[in-house]
Scaffold this motif. Structure first.
Motif, short mmCIF file in Angstrom:
data_model
loop_
_atom_site.label_atom_id
_atom_site.label_comp_id
_atom_site.label_asym_id
_atom_site.label_seq_id
_atom_site.Cartn_x
_atom_site.Cartn_y
_atom_site.Cartn_z
N VAL A 128 0.83 -1.15 0.08
CA VAL A 128 -0.04 -0.03 0.09
C VAL A 128 0.81 1.46 -0.01
N ASP A 129 0.33 2.34 -0.38
CA ASP A 129 1.22 3.62 -0.54
C ASP A 129 1.37 4.44 0.83
N ALA A 130 0.37 4.49 1.54
CA ALA A 130 0.17 5.32 2.77
C ALA A 130 -0.79 4.63 3.64
N GLY A 131 -0.66 5.08 5.13
CA GLY A 131 -1.55 4.71 5.92
C GLY A 131 -1.37 5.62 6.93
N ILE A 132 -2.41 5.60 7.99
CA ILE A 132 -2.47 6.51 9.42
C ILE A 132 -2.29 5.68 10.58
N SER A 133 -1.41 6.00 11.14
CA SER A 133 -1.03 5.19 12.56
C SER A 133 -0.70 6.25 13.64
N ASP A 134 -0.65 5.76 14.78
CA ASP A 134 -0.37 6.48 16.01
C ASP A 134 1.24 6.94 15.72
N SER A 135 1.56 8.09 15.86
CA SER A 135 2.69 8.59 15.83
C SER A 135 3.96 7.94 16.72
N ALA A 136 3.42 7.62 18.07
CA ALA A 136 4.31 7.09 19.01
C ALA A 136 4.66 5.75 18.40
N VAL A 137 3.77 4.87 17.86
CA VAL A 137 4.23 3.48 17.34
C VAL A 137 5.19 3.85 16.18
N VAL A 138 4.94 4.62 15.02
CA VAL A 138 5.87 4.80 14.00
C VAL A 138 7.15 5.42 14.63
N ASN A 139 7.18 6.21 15.34
CA ASN A 139 8.38 6.99 15.95
C ASN A 139 9.35 5.78 16.56
N TYR A 140 8.60 5.00 17.08
CA TYR A 140 9.57 3.99 18.20
C TYR A 140 10.07 3.11 16.97
N LEU A 141 9.27 2.43 16.08
CA LEU A 141 9.61 1.63 15.09
C LEU A 141 10.95 1.99 14.19
N GLY A 189 4.35 18.57 11.21
CA GLY A 189 3.33 19.65 11.13
C GLY A 189 1.92 19.42 11.21
N TYR A 190 1.63 17.79 11.05
CA TYR A 190 0.41 17.52 11.03
C TYR A 190 -0.50 17.74 12.25
N THR A 191 -1.71 18.34 11.96
CA THR A 191 -2.58 18.15 13.37
C THR A 191 -3.70 17.43 12.91
N GLU A 239 -7.22 15.75 12.92
CA GLU A 239 -8.62 16.32 13.10
C GLU A 239 -9.31 15.79 14.26
N ILE A 240 -9.02 14.53 14.56
CA ILE A 240 -9.66 13.81 15.68
C ILE A 240 -8.66 13.30 16.59
N PRO A 241 -7.85 14.04 17.54
CA PRO A 241 -7.13 13.70 18.44
C PRO A 241 -7.42 12.71 19.56
N GLY A 242 -6.76 11.57 19.76
CA GLY A 242 -7.26 10.41 20.56
C GLY A 242 -6.11 10.39 21.82
N ALA A 243 -6.51 9.51 22.62
CA ALA A 243 -5.61 9.16 23.86
C ALA A 243 -5.97 7.83 24.02
N ILE A 244 -4.68 7.20 24.46
CA ILE A 244 -4.74 5.70 24.64
C ILE A 244 -4.99 5.66 26.05
#
Length: 93
Positions: A12-25, A39-41, A43-48
């Motif tokens: 796949v070309d792109a996806g959306i994931s939690d930045s914490a997961v991607v940054n750790y990997l 700089g991405y904000t 639209e629906i911020p979430g919490a774990i």
């Protein structure tokens, strides 16, 4: 995750994931074909969160106390930094 593996393997070309997961990997493997958008904000911020049974009040209180203590003494932030993250990955409340 299956999504991140699919991106890395060009299925796949792109996806959306939690930045914490991607940054750790990315910290663990710099050869991954993943990146975060600066700089991405969201639209629906979430919490774990952590789920605790309703009748486990003492466990809930112990978890909350430990998390608050770790925030207060900086331990939680140190853990984030050790894993390639920063304060943007920490919830304030």
């Amino acid at each position: 995750s299956e999504l991140l593996n699919s991106i890395n393997n060009a299925k796949v070309d792109a996806g959306i994931s939690d930045s914490a997961v991607v940054n750790y990997l990315l910290l663990k493997d710099k050869n991954l074909l993943l990146r975060t958008i600066k700089g991405y904000t969201p639209e629906i911020p979430g919490a774990i969160g952590i789920a605790v049974r309703k009748d486990e009040i003492s466990l809930l209180n112990a978890l909350n106390k430990t998390i608050n203590d770790m925030k207060a003494d900086g331990t939680l932030y140190e853990i984030l930094v050790e894993n390639g993250l920063d304060k943007s990955n920490m919830i304030e409340n």
